[in-house]
Design a protein around this motif. Structure first.
Motif, PDB file in Angstrom:
ATOM      1  N   ALA A 130     -57.979  54.602   3.859  1.00 49.20           N
ATOM      2  CA  ALA A 130     -59.312  54.052   4.149  1.00 49.20           C
ATOM      3  C   ALA A 130     -59.777  54.523   5.524  1.00 49.20           C
ATOM      4  CB  ALA A 130     -59.279  52.515   4.077  1.00 49.20           C
ATOM      5  N   ILE A 159     -61.420  51.999  -6.250  1.00 47.06           N
ATOM      6  CA  ILE A 159     -62.745  52.574  -6.060  1.00 47.06           C
ATOM      7  C   ILE A 159     -63.213  53.365  -7.272  1.00 47.06           C
ATOM      8  CG2 ILE A 159     -64.157  54.056  -4.625  1.00 47.06           C
ATOM      9  CD1 ILE A 159     -62.129  53.637  -2.398  1.00 47.06           C
ATOM     10  N   ARG A 182     -60.243  44.028   4.453  1.00 48.89           N
ATOM     11  CA  ARG A 182     -61.532  43.749   5.056  1.00 48.89           C
ATOM     12  C   ARG A 182     -62.565  43.366   3.992  1.00 48.89           C
ATOM     13  NH1 ARG A 182     -63.799  45.495  10.304  1.00 48.89           N
ATOM     14  NH2 ARG A 182     -61.895  46.593  10.826  1.00 48.89           N
ATOM     15  N   LEU A 233     -66.865  49.804  11.367  1.00 51.15           N
ATOM     16  CA  LEU A 233     -65.424  50.061  11.418  1.00 51.15           C
ATOM     17  C   LEU A 233     -65.016  50.745  12.716  1.00 51.15           C
ATOM     18  CD1 LEU A 233     -65.109  51.342   7.758  1.00 51.15           C
ATOM     19  CD2 LEU A 233     -64.389  49.122   8.642  1.00 51.15           C
ATOM     20  N   ARG A 286     -60.685  58.167   5.369  1.00 54.59           N
ATOM     21  CA  ARG A 286     -62.004  58.381   4.753  1.00 54.59           C
ATOM     22  C   ARG A 286     -63.115  58.105   5.747  1.00 54.59           C
ATOM     23  NH1 ARG A 286     -59.938  55.630   0.262  1.00 54.59           N
ATOM     24  NH2 ARG A 286     -60.908  53.696   0.942  1.00 54.59           N
ATOM     25  N   SER A 295     -73.784  42.229  12.788  1.00 55.47           N
ATOM     26  CA  SER A 295     -72.374  41.865  12.964  1.00 55.47           C
ATOM     27  C   SER A 295     -71.760  41.657  11.574  1.00 55.47           C
ATOM     28  CB  SER A 295     -72.290  40.581  13.769  1.00 55.47           C
ATOM     29  OG  SER A 295     -72.871  39.541  13.006  1.00 55.47           O
ATOM     30  N   PRO A 296     -70.416  41.611  11.500  1.00 51.98           N
ATOM     31  CA  PRO A 296     -69.801  41.342  10.198  1.00 51.98           C
ATOM     32  C   PRO A 296     -70.306  40.032   9.580  1.00 51.98           C
ATOM     33  CG  PRO A 296     -68.160  42.131  11.736  1.00 51.98           C
ATOM     34  CD  PRO A 296     -69.422  41.961  12.527  1.00 51.98           C
ATOM     35  N   VAL A 322     -68.267  50.767  -2.991  1.00 50.80           N
ATOM     36  CA  VAL A 322     -68.918  51.650  -2.013  1.00 50.80           C
ATOM     37  C   VAL A 322     -68.393  51.340  -0.614  1.00 50.80           C
ATOM     38  CG1 VAL A 322     -71.108  52.161  -0.872  1.00 50.80           C
ATOM     39  CG2 VAL A 322     -70.984  52.090  -3.372  1.00 50.80           C
ATOM     40  N   LEU A 323     -68.241  50.054  -0.301  1.00 42.51           N
ATOM     41  CA  LEU A 323     -67.704  49.683   1.013  1.00 42.51           C
ATOM     42  C   LEU A 323     -66.331  50.304   1.219  1.00 42.51           C
ATOM     43  CD1 LEU A 323     -68.707  45.931   1.390  1.00 42.51           C
ATOM     44  CD2 LEU A 323     -69.664  47.919   2.566  1.00 42.51           C
ATOM     45  N   LYS A 324     -65.509  50.218   0.186  1.00 42.12           N
ATOM     46  CA  LYS A 324     -64.169  50.809   0.303  1.00 42.12           C
ATOM     47  C   LYS A 324     -64.284  52.316   0.489  1.00 42.12           C
ATOM     48  CE  LYS A 324     -61.426  47.326  -2.056  1.00 42.12           C
ATOM     49  NZ  LYS A 324     -60.271  47.100  -2.936  1.00 42.12           N
ATOM     50  N   THR A 325     -65.214  52.924  -0.238  1.00 41.87           N
ATOM     51  CA  THR A 325     -65.434  54.364  -0.086  1.00 41.87           C
ATOM     52  C   THR A 325     -65.752  54.711   1.360  1.00 41.87           C
ATOM     53  OG1 THR A 325     -66.340  54.431  -2.316  1.00 41.87           O
ATOM     54  CG2 THR A 325     -66.835  56.291  -0.895  1.00 41.87           C
ATOM     55  N   LEU A 326     -66.569  53.857   1.995  1.00 42.71           N
ATOM     56  CA  LEU A 326     -66.967  54.113   3.381  1.00 42.71           C
ATOM     57  C   LEU A 326     -65.827  53.926   4.358  1.00 42.71           C
ATOM     58  CD1 LEU A 326     -70.443  52.338   3.505  1.00 42.71           C
ATOM     59  CD2 LEU A 326     -69.946  54.764   3.164  1.00 42.71           C
ATOM     60  N   GLY A 327     -64.697  53.385   3.864  1.00 41.50           N
ATOM     61  CA  GLY A 327     -63.550  53.242   4.744  1.00 41.50           C
ATOM     62  C   GLY A 327     -63.179  51.805   5.046  1.00 41.50           C
ATOM     63  N   PHE A 328     -63.898  50.831   4.437  1.00 41.58           N
ATOM     64  CA  PHE A 328     -63.497  49.431   4.600  1.00 41.58           C
ATOM     65  C   PHE A 328     -62.177  49.247   3.861  1.00 41.58           C
ATOM     66  CE2 PHE A 328     -67.159  46.983   6.326  1.00 41.58           C
ATOM     67  CZ  PHE A 328     -68.027  48.034   6.505  1.00 41.58           C
ATOM     68  N   SER A 329     -61.195  48.656   4.547  1.00 42.43           N
ATOM     69  CA  SER A 329     -59.884  48.492   3.916  1.00 42.43           C
ATOM     70  C   SER A 329     -59.958  47.388   2.863  1.00 42.43           C
ATOM     71  CB  SER A 329     -58.850  48.122   4.972  1.00 42.43           C
ATOM     72  OG  SER A 329     -59.162  46.853   5.498  1.00 42.43           O
ATOM     73  N   ASP A 330     -58.941  47.339   2.000  1.00 40.85           N
ATOM     74  CA  ASP A 330     -58.879  46.313   0.953  1.00 40.85           C
ATOM     75  C   ASP A 330     -58.976  44.923   1.569  1.00 40.85           C
ATOM     76  OD1 ASP A 330     -58.557  48.350  -0.835  1.00 40.85           O
ATOM     77  OD2 ASP A 330     -56.369  48.121  -1.002  1.00 40.85           O
ATOM     78  N   GLU A 343     -70.875  47.725  -5.392  1.00 40.68           N
ATOM     79  CA  GLU A 343     -71.165  47.692  -3.946  1.00 40.68           C
ATOM     80  C   GLU A 343     -69.885  47.564  -3.133  1.00 40.68           C
ATOM     81  OE1 GLU A 343     -74.190  44.908  -2.690  1.00 40.68           O
ATOM     82  OE2 GLU A 343     -75.232  45.245  -4.595  1.00 40.68           O
ATOM     83  N   PHE A 398     -73.604  40.570   8.170  1.00 38.62           N
ATOM     84  CA  PHE A 398     -73.501  41.285   6.905  1.00 38.62           C
ATOM     85  C   PHE A 398     -73.188  40.307   5.761  1.00 38.62           C
ATOM     86  CE2 PHE A 398     -70.721  44.145   4.162  1.00 38.62           C
ATOM     87  CZ  PHE A 398     -71.804  44.613   3.444  1.00 38.62           C
TER      88      PHE A 398
END
Ligand SMILES: Nc1ncnc2c1ncn2[C@@H]1O[C@H](COP(=O)(O)OP(=O)(O)O)[C@@H](O)[C@H]1O
Ligand SMILES: [Mg+2]
Lengths: 384, 227
Positions: free
Chosen positions: B81, A377, A301, B113, B84, A2-3, A291-299, A288, A6
């Protein structure tokens, strides 16, 4: 995962550092709850009645009598809760060797003034209503074999009756006891009204007992009372019930202050420590987070994840600290038994502890969270 | 052929102090769906910069970047985001796994997500690990895995959310020949059997030979050739 799981996992990136920080937070909050509770117990304890009573007597000699008119004036002084009076009667029961103090008092006001003296309501009622009534400490009554309904003869030395008769006779209506026998002063009590009437000396008392709400203001209130009568025919001298309790009252005030300054220092240290730790944790993890932002986690989040770490650390540490305070309570209570204080956790203190933990988490977590939010990023990854 | 990546006259400059450095000076690039393209060029020529534009982790100074049907220059940072997460899988030279999480959880990360349940997330992560041949290492943390194994985990993470495009920046740059070949074979499979579109930066001609097409970047301009 879960978040929250994490966030928890991220805290374990450097377990030693995290657990050391957690321990310091734990200790700080444990201290907070225990010290604040201690301060509350000391300052607010009912058992400290002696610290919250003042004695107003004649300025030059405690033998000097005081006019009863002063009672009203004293009652008006700011901080004064209740006023009653007592008078030294002297006298002997059968033999001068059978000494015990005897005071004419105002029955209801007297027992109101001394919550540590326990009297059955019906006995108090009978005492107040019976003109010649008297009550004695149970132990004293037992010693002389008195029972309710007995007539107790007292041979006066200072106070003969109006007609010159020195033999007073009181009707014992019952007995009273003490919550705590140690240090209790056994006094034979009778009605001041009867005393005044029989002696024909009205409007005179020996001294006043004054109850105040805030023991730490004892000095100030005592001064205010004495100032009232400074230029009168009957100047007074006001002191706490005894020197010990004056000193004690002083310390009680100091203790609250001391607890607060210790806690301020502790929390300031904890604030700095956790702020440094969380800042480091952030700096180390910049790539790291990118990388989370790269994966699509918003600013937002990513910022929340960073803030969540501080919150989790502080709230969890605070909760553990409060729990350990619960565990330590019986131990502290054991020590305080010598001081005859009941030590119990004070719920509002527990609540404010949690509030402070939350605030600490926010104060420590918001700056890295904001920085995490702003990370771009491409640049963060180049720092890799 | 229908293109999934379409760059038109793309420029990118960086401000270094008072100086403006133009790294990309008008790039035109079209990549078809399912294509495997290698991007080569000297160090500092702007390969990573170009890849970042394609993957939507940086923005062009000028020009159009249309990827997976979206003109990503016009997206807000929040929408970018989301875009992506749905469209791009990233594979880096140094794997960039999160050291605190085991392989399975690293792979599961992008699924946090999505609306998938915890159970579905774990199942999809397990499947992705199977595809890269690392099902038996699911509980290992990155520190307990070899470089090649870590790169497999990273590839599993890139494909777990079913992104159609994989963007790989020197994915074999840190690996020995044999391990590099295994990773390249894996990318071949993803391209051939799973229909992924792959853009891969590499210095290694042998790696580039896996691609159907090689684009060369030099002094901010692109020249292309068939592999
Ligand atoms: N964020 C940035 N700020 C300033 N200069 C940058 C930035 N990113 C890249 N550059 C510069 O752009 C050029 C190309 O970088 P890069 O795309 O990383 O090259 P490559 O991947 O081909 O080695 C380099 O000169 C680099 O210094
Ligand atoms: Mg590069």
């Amino acid at each position: 995962m879960s978040p929250v799981g994490f966030v928890w996992a991220n805290l374990h990136r450097r377990p030693v550092r995290t657990y050391l920080t957690l321990c310091s937070v734990l200790i700080a909050f444990s201290l907070f709850v225990l010290l604040r509770t201690l301060a509350v117990v000391f300052v607010g304890g009912n058992d400290l009645a002696s610290g919250s009573r003042l004695v107003v007597s004649g300025k030059y000699s405690i033998i000097d009598s005081l006019p009863i008119s002063q009672q009203r004036a004293i009652a008006q002084v700011d901080g004064v809760d209740a006023v009653t009076h007592q008078t030294w009667f002297g006298g002997n029961y059968q033999d001068p060797r059978n000494f015990f103090p005897k005071y004419p008092v105002e029955p209801r006001a007297h027992f109101d003034m001394y919550p540590e003296s326990v009297i059955a309501p019906e006995v108090l009622e009978a005492f107040a209503r019976t003109r010649t009534g008297a009550v004695a400490p149970a132990e004293l009554a037992a010693k002389f074999g008195w029972e309710a309904g007995d007539k107790i003869p007292i041979e006066a030395d200072i106070w003969p009756m109006r007609d010159g008769n020195r033999r007073w006779e009181f009707d014992l209506v019952g007995t009273y006891t003490f919550k705590d026998e140690d240090g209790a002063q056994p006094v034979f009590l009778f009605n001041h009204d009867y005393f005044a009437e029989a002696t024909g000396i009205r409007g005179i008392v020996g001294w006043y007992m004054v109850r105040i709400a805030e023991p730490q203001r004892a000095g100030e209130i005592a001064k205010a009372i004495d100032a009232l009568f400074e230029h009168s025919m009957n100047p007074t001298k006001t002191a706490t019930e005894d020197e010990y309790s004056r000193a004690f009252a002083q310390q009680v005030g100091d203790l609250g202050l001391m607890a607060n300054s210790i806690l301020s220092a502790v929390f300031f240290t904890i604030l700095l420590l956790t702020a440094v730790v969380m800042h480091r944790a952030f700096r180390e993890r910049v790539p790291e987070l990118a990388v989370l932002k790269t994966l699509g986690f918003s600013d937002g989040r990513v910022a929340l994840l960073v803030l969540g770490e501080s919150l989790l650390l502080c709230l969890f540490g605070g909760l553990l600290g409060i729990c350990s305070a619960f565990v330590l309570t019986p131990v502290v209570a054991l020590f305080l038994e010598f001081l005859r204080l009941d030590f119990e956790l004070h719920w509002p203190t527990v609540g404010s502890g949690l509030g402070i933990a939350l605030a600490l988490g926010l104060v420590v977590g918001v700056p890295p969270a904001v920085a995490a939010r702003r990370l771009t990023i491409a640049e963060a990854l180049r720092r890799n | 052929m229908e293109s999934i990546i379409d760059l038109t006259d793309v420029h990118k400059s960086f401000v270094k102090g008072s100086e403006v450095v133009e790294v990309l000076k008008g790039i035109d690039l079209a990549i078809g769906k399912g294509e495997f393209v290698a991007l080569m060029g000297p160090s500092g020529s702007g390969k990573t910069t170009l890849l970042n534009l394609v993957g939507g982790i940086d923005r062009a100074t000028a020009g159009d970047v249309v990827v997976a049907g979206e003109d990503i220059g016009g997206l807000s940072s929040g929408d970018l985001a989301k875009w992506r997460a749905a469209n791009i899988g990233f594979v880096f030279q140094f794997y960039n796994l999160l050291p605190v999480l085991n392989a399975e959880r690293n792979v599961e990360l992008p699924l946090l997500l999505t609306k998938l349940s915890a159970k579905e997330r774990r199942r999809n992560a397990a499947t992705a690990l199977q595809v890269v041949g690392l099902a038996d290492r699911a509980r290992h943390k990155p520190g307990e895995l070899s470089g090649g194994q870590q790169q497999r985990v990273a590839i599993a993470r890139a494909i777990v959310a079913d992104a159609p495009i994989l963007v790989c920046d020197e994915p074999t740059g840190d690996l020995d020949r044999e391990t590099a070949d295994e990773i390249l074979d894996l990318l071949d499979i993803l391209s051939r059997d799973h229909g992924k579109t792959i853009v891969m930066v590499t210095h290694d001609p042998k790696a580039a030979s896996h691609a159907k097409r090689v684009a060369r970047l030099d002094k901010g301009r692109l020249t292309q050739e068939a592999a």
